[in-house]
Design an enzyme around this catalytic site. Structure first.
Site, PDB file in Angstrom:
ATOM      1  N   ASP B 126       0.834  -1.089  -0.113  1.00  0.00           N
ATOM      2  CA  ASP B 126      -0.104   0.204  -0.037  1.00  0.00           C
ATOM      3  C   ASP B 126       0.707   0.934   0.180  1.00  0.00           C
ATOM      4  O   ASP B 126       1.748   1.357   0.818  1.00  0.00           O
ATOM      5  CB  ASP B 126      -0.777  -0.287   1.111  1.00  0.00           C
ATOM      6  CG  ASP B 126      -2.190   1.124   1.177  1.00  0.00           C
ATOM      7  OD1 ASP B 126      -2.729   1.196   2.129  1.00  0.00           O
ATOM      8  OD2 ASP B 126      -2.430   1.320  -0.107  1.00  0.00           O
ATOM      9  N   HIS B 133      -4.288  13.552   0.973  1.00  0.00           N
ATOM     10  CA  HIS B 133      -4.480  12.919   1.908  1.00  0.00           C
ATOM     11  C   HIS B 133      -3.490  13.026   3.063  1.00  0.00           C
ATOM     12  O   HIS B 133      -3.725  13.006   4.206  1.00  0.00           O
ATOM     13  CB  HIS B 133      -4.854  11.591   1.438  1.00  0.00           C
ATOM     14  CG  HIS B 133      -4.894  10.236   2.509  1.00  0.00           C
ATOM     15  ND1 HIS B 133      -5.952  10.438   3.506  1.00  0.00           N
ATOM     16  CD2 HIS B 133      -4.008   9.575   3.054  1.00  0.00           C
ATOM     17  CE1 HIS B 133      -5.690   9.463   4.398  1.00  0.00           C
ATOM     18  NE2 HIS B 133      -4.438   8.715   4.161  1.00  0.00           N
ATOM     19  N   GLU B 199     -11.250   3.669   3.211  1.00  0.00           N
ATOM     20  CA  GLU B 199     -10.298   4.330   2.680  1.00  0.00           C
ATOM     21  C   GLU B 199     -10.328   4.029   1.194  1.00  0.00           C
ATOM     22  O   GLU B 199     -10.385   2.693   0.651  1.00  0.00           O
ATOM     23  CB  GLU B 199      -9.002   3.659   2.859  1.00  0.00           C
ATOM     24  CG  GLU B 199      -8.366   4.575   4.359  1.00  0.00           C
ATOM     25  CD  GLU B 199      -6.657   4.243   4.656  1.00  0.00           C
ATOM     26  OE1 GLU B 199      -6.449   5.114   5.487  1.00  0.00           O
ATOM     27  OE2 GLU B 199      -6.219   3.856   3.824  1.00  0.00           O
ATOM     28  N   GLU B 201      -9.434   3.819  -2.303  1.00  0.00           N
ATOM     29  CA  GLU B 201      -8.072   3.476  -3.058  1.00  0.00           C
ATOM     30  C   GLU B 201      -8.391   3.116  -4.483  1.00  0.00           C
ATOM     31  O   GLU B 201      -9.555   2.429  -4.614  1.00  0.00           O
ATOM     32  CB  GLU B 201      -7.200   2.723  -2.406  1.00  0.00           C
ATOM     33  CG  GLU B 201      -6.820   3.216  -0.912  1.00  0.00           C
ATOM     34  CD  GLU B 201      -5.785   2.515  -0.142  1.00  0.00           C
ATOM     35  OE1 GLU B 201      -4.627   2.209  -0.888  1.00  0.00           O
ATOM     36  OE2 GLU B 201      -5.571   2.559   0.953  1.00  0.00           O
ATOM     37  N   ASP B 233      -9.395   0.142   1.719  1.00  0.00           N
ATOM     38  CA  ASP B 233      -8.599  -0.203   2.657  1.00  0.00           C
ATOM     39  C   ASP B 233      -9.082  -0.142   4.091  1.00  0.00           C
ATOM     40  O   ASP B 233      -8.691   0.976   4.608  1.00  0.00           O
ATOM     41  CB  ASP B 233      -7.150   0.340   2.301  1.00  0.00           C
ATOM     42  CG  ASP B 233      -6.110   0.116   3.442  1.00  0.00           C
ATOM     43  OD1 ASP B 233      -5.191   0.813   3.451  1.00  0.00           O
ATOM     44  OD2 ASP B 233      -6.212  -1.302   3.754  1.00  0.00           O
ATOM     45  N   ARG B 237      -8.886   2.975  13.165  1.00  0.00           N
ATOM     46  CA  ARG B 237      -8.110   4.344  13.431  1.00  0.00           C
ATOM     47  C   ARG B 237      -7.693   4.238  14.928  1.00  0.00           C
ATOM     48  O   ARG B 237      -6.164   4.622  15.055  1.00  0.00           O
ATOM     49  CB  ARG B 237      -8.876   5.680  13.469  1.00  0.00           C
ATOM     50  CG  ARG B 237      -9.485   6.001  11.920  1.00  0.00           C
ATOM     51  CD  ARG B 237      -8.292   5.830  10.665  1.00  0.00           C
ATOM     52  NE  ARG B 237      -8.651   6.168   9.601  1.00  0.00           N
ATOM     53  CZ  ARG B 237      -8.090   5.867   8.439  1.00  0.00           C
ATOM     54  NH1 ARG B 237      -6.663   5.363   8.604  1.00  0.00           N
ATOM     55  NH2 ARG B 237      -8.585   6.138   7.251  1.00  0.00           N
ATOM     56  N   GLN B 240      -4.912   1.521  15.188  1.00  0.00           N
ATOM     57  CA  GLN B 240      -3.671   1.865  14.369  1.00  0.00           C
ATOM     58  C   GLN B 240      -2.869   2.892  14.886  1.00  0.00           C
ATOM     59  O   GLN B 240      -1.649   2.977  15.012  1.00  0.00           O
ATOM     60  CB  GLN B 240      -4.413   2.608  12.887  1.00  0.00           C
ATOM     61  CG  GLN B 240      -3.189   3.239  11.938  1.00  0.00           C
ATOM     62  CD  GLN B 240      -3.904   3.743  10.600  1.00  0.00           C
ATOM     63  OE1 GLN B 240      -4.835   3.543  10.559  1.00  0.00           O
ATOM     64  NE2 GLN B 240      -2.840   4.402   9.970  1.00  0.00           N
ATOM     65  N   LYS B 253      -5.047  -2.350  10.015  1.00  0.00           N
ATOM     66  CA  LYS B 253      -5.406  -2.491   8.629  1.00  0.00           C
ATOM     67  C   LYS B 253      -5.815  -3.772   8.070  1.00  0.00           C
ATOM     68  O   LYS B 253      -6.491  -4.175   7.201  1.00  0.00           O
ATOM     69  CB  LYS B 253      -4.069  -2.089   7.803  1.00  0.00           C
ATOM     70  CG  LYS B 253      -3.703  -0.727   8.061  1.00  0.00           C
ATOM     71  CD  LYS B 253      -4.484   0.352   7.072  1.00  0.00           C
ATOM     72  CE  LYS B 253      -4.213   1.771   7.426  1.00  0.00           C
ATOM     73  NZ  LYS B 253      -5.154   2.723   6.522  1.00  0.00           N
ATOM     74  N   THR B 257      -9.489  -6.112   3.650  1.00  0.00           N
ATOM     75  CA  THR B 257      -9.144  -5.095   2.526  1.00  0.00           C
ATOM     76  C   THR B 257      -9.865  -5.568   1.256  1.00  0.00           C
ATOM     77  O   THR B 257      -9.737  -6.729   0.694  1.00  0.00           O
ATOM     78  CB  THR B 257      -7.617  -4.981   2.243  1.00  0.00           C
ATOM     79  OG1 THR B 257      -6.800  -4.734   3.318  1.00  0.00           O
ATOM     80  CG2 THR B 257      -7.406  -4.077   1.172  1.00  0.00           C
ATOM     81  N   GLU B 354     -11.016  12.098   7.493  1.00  0.00           N
ATOM     82  CA  GLU B 354     -10.893  13.286   6.957  1.00  0.00           C
ATOM     83  C   GLU B 354     -11.936  14.080   6.885  1.00  0.00           C
ATOM     84  O   GLU B 354     -12.240  15.335   7.240  1.00  0.00           O
ATOM     85  CB  GLU B 354     -10.143  13.308   5.428  1.00  0.00           C
ATOM     86  CG  GLU B 354      -8.709  12.857   5.515  1.00  0.00           C
ATOM     87  CD  GLU B 354      -8.061  12.335   4.177  1.00  0.00           C
ATOM     88  OE1 GLU B 354      -8.471  11.223   3.920  1.00  0.00           O
ATOM     89  OE2 GLU B 354      -7.878  13.432   3.295  1.00  0.00           O
TER      90      GLU B 354
END
Lengths: 473, 408
Positions: B126, B133, B199, B201, B233, B237, B240, B253, B257, B354
């Site tokens: 990744d 971002h 996420e 992606e 993904d 949080r 993480q 993570k 996925t 975000e």
């Protein structure tokens, strides 16, 4: 014990019986074998003899070019296989011993075999579980105050490594090129790494997996741990230092990772188990230990029965009546007890002597630069596996989980040149006028290891690699 | 263009022709297909028709349960395969069109097919290649001064992900449990993640690999890039944040996925290429390429509908060249993801972290519903397509639904 003669100093005693994958010149097919003395017992030739309740229906696993299918059969299959191999190799067992035709086909000289990766590795995870190593690195890069990050004592820190570049012992390592920033006041540069390093590690293979979303509870972890190998997690410190913030090591690691070819089953290591590192919840100093009803030294670990007393620092948990206190030279702070999902009482730390040697070009003999031991690990393999799956992550047969660089408390037990040379500030003496801070082209690094029994060894063979010069541009 | 009717708004126009792996109830065997309209062309049924100079000797790659063998044949094989598929589907080509028996066996309704992971993924990497971002996250966690780390503009930062938990669209995601430290003055705790995030992606599959020790030079990178999929993904949080220093994201993570099942070949995306981001400072020579390799792909996340151009700072060629510059070996089927895709406008942020600015404001879902992070039962769907004139080249769906954490 076996009708095959085994030297006392051989890694491959009758007590070991590690699995590997090999081929020979006259038969290039990759097949599964067991090492005994200087021989290999070719399991594909004798698979019909495994007629126990578990393996009887699955003899074909010994026809495979990797160990994955055998490992995937699970814990009972491994135990049964070991029993059968022990029986077939026993000095008083005639099945193989006296059948000249079968015996001739079943045994191969190790010297005429080429070893291969023992399994297809779907994922490789590298942990960071040596407290001395993490502390050394922390001191070098962040100073004594901030040596260990706050999470280090709370969870077995780890990261995903690159599976494609895990290679078997004997494969050469080409010095990597990459981006580095030796001078922070200038732009980064591109070139061959100048800080190529070794990392003494051990790794275990996952035998049986778990479903995505279903953690492996720590009390079942042993049923998933198949066996162990040596590892050299070659590192390019300059490439690593520039890239690793904030997402971790990447190209500084993934140009090559070497493992030894013989997977020693956990059952062979059981006689060498020791107590785990002490992980407790209180901060206490020895002079506050009021009642010493039972004091039992175990290396640098003392166990005392005391009335709990809260000292100066706020402490986590409620009182306990029995505490174990880990003392180390720099302070008397005990380590926090991990959360319940990481706790297990049974010992799962192993006394495995480990050695790292370097033979430079032109040197007549290799020089040992490190003597260490797997027993120095803070986090156990059970804790690592339970942690790795606690969020539902799925492990699979053949997955490789490595310990992280193994360093002990003494400088001669540091498992990397970064630590041995203390970030290049002093040289590592190789004898005969040779010295190093980091690796030179042509250096051949060999990692070996064994458990010392009474009159026998359980060892891991070799984990070796030679440095080739970087590609010309 | 094809004798198969394709709706103007279908992702699977004649200009697309993505590859995937599917099975059906009456034939549970995993096999390779090409999506066209609402149909799948089963390549295992027509493999004997691929008799070009490259594929003629390797027709068996279309009998495989994954794309790896086909991808491993290399760039010329992919171009040849695409030509043959275009030819066989063409409105004026009778080979398939008029052979009722073959045609009946060769086409399957997408609605009656189950999609599977298109390849065996040996390694998943990744990257972190969206400047917006990385800047947003940096501002949230380190302040405006130290938003972007010094290395970000110099090399495409990336990390190894977990291959075993890459799953195909439609697979449910169980809310992970783990260790977190919401209050730094108290010890860490264990429990279900309270900050489950998405996420947005995209990812590309490596088609052909390189030998260990032999980098892929950037001018050859395109020969190794097979095609693209959408990716979610999923991230926890709280897990993480506590674990990631200093070795990077791990359990935050690797619980899952999701990727979309149809791999769109790079040739289908070529009409939508745009100039690359201007890179300042100029990267080192091994990372430089002049030809455009940035693609205009509209992307949508259903939690909060948004439209954003795929505008990454680092190109896929730069990512691949960087990934192998030290000799690291990539293999057919490897998956390399872009990192969360965010644009400059708040509308275009690719994660709830975000969008809610670290939980400081709610994300309005309409109808009285709002979120900071995901709730149990939420279904997240990522879609995307390139807009052509009267047709689309799209990616299908990348979807997952959140199951509650296991009871302890």
């Amino acid at each position: 014990m076996s009708f095959i003669k085994v030297d006392e100093s051989s890694d491959f005693s009758y007590h070991n019986l590690p699995y590997g994958v090999f081929s020979t010149r006259d038969n290039p097919r990759h097949r599964i074998g067991v090492a005994i003395g200087d021989q290999i017992l070719d399991l594909s030739v004798i698979k019909h003899l495994f007629n126990g309740p578990v393996l009887g229906q699955h003899q074909d696993v010994f026809d495979q070019p990797t160990l994955n299918a055998f490992m995937g059969l699970g814990y009972d299959a491994w135990r049964e296989a070991r029993k059968y191999v022990q029986m077939l190799l026993a000095a008083n067992e005639s099945t193989l011993r006296d059948d000249a035709h079968l015996r001739g086909r079943a045994f191969v000289d190790q010297s005429s075999a080429v070893m291969h990766l023992p399994a297809e590795i779907g994922d490789y995870t590298d942990f960071y579980s040596s407290k001395d190593h993490a502390t050394n690195v922390g001191i070098m890069f962040r100073g004594k105050e901030n040596a260990l990050m706050p999470n280090w004592l709370r969870l077995p820190v780890g990261y995903h490594g690159r599976a494609s570049s895990v290679i078997v012992s004997g494969t050469p390592i080409r010095r990597p090129q990459g981006q580095m920033r030796p001078d922070p006041t200038k732009p980064p540069v591109f070139g061959a790494s100048k800080q190529l390093d070794v990392e003494l590690e051990m790794a275990f293979f996952v035998g049986s997996g778990n479903k995505l979303g279903e953690p492996v509870p720590i009390e079942k972890a042993h049923e998933h741990i198949f066996g162990m190998v040596l590892m050299n997690d070659w590192s390019a410190r300059d490439i690593q230092a520039w890239e690793y913030v904030p997402l971790g090591p990447f190209l500084g690691k993934n140009f090559g990772t070497t493992i030894s070819p013989w997977v020693v089953p956990m059952e062979a290591l059981t006689p060498f188990v020791e107590a785990n590192a002490v992980q407790v919840c209180h901060q206490i100093t020895l002079d506050h230990c009021t009642t010493q009803e039972h004091k039992k030294p175990l290396g640098s670990i003392y166990t005392c029965l005391i009335q709990w007393r809260k000292i100066s620092q706020p402490s986590n948990n409620s009182s306990q009546h029995q505490e174990a206190v880990r003392l180390n030279p720099s302070n008397d702070i005990a380590d926090p007890q991990p959360l319940p999902y990481l706790q297990h009482q049974d010992p799962y730390t192993f006394n495995i002597n480990l050695f790292v040697s370097i033979k430079g070009e032109g040197m007549r003999e290799a020089a040992t630069i490190c003597k260490s031991n797997f027993k120095y690990m803070y986090w156990t393999m059970k804790q690592q596996l339970a942690h790795h799956t606690v969020n539902g992550c799925n492990v699979r047969p053949g997955d490789l989980l490595a310990s992280g660089t193994i360093s002990g408390p003494d400088p001669e037990s540091f498992g990397s040149m970064l630590e041995l040379s203390w970030r290049g500030s002093k040289v590592i003496d190789l004898g005969g006028g040779e010295s190093r801070t980091f690796l030179k082209d042509g250096d051949e690094v060999t990692i070996t290891g064994y458990c010392e029994g009474r009159g026998y060894r359980v060892g891991f063979g070799q984990c070796q690699g030679k440095i080739l010069p970087a590609l010309q541009q």
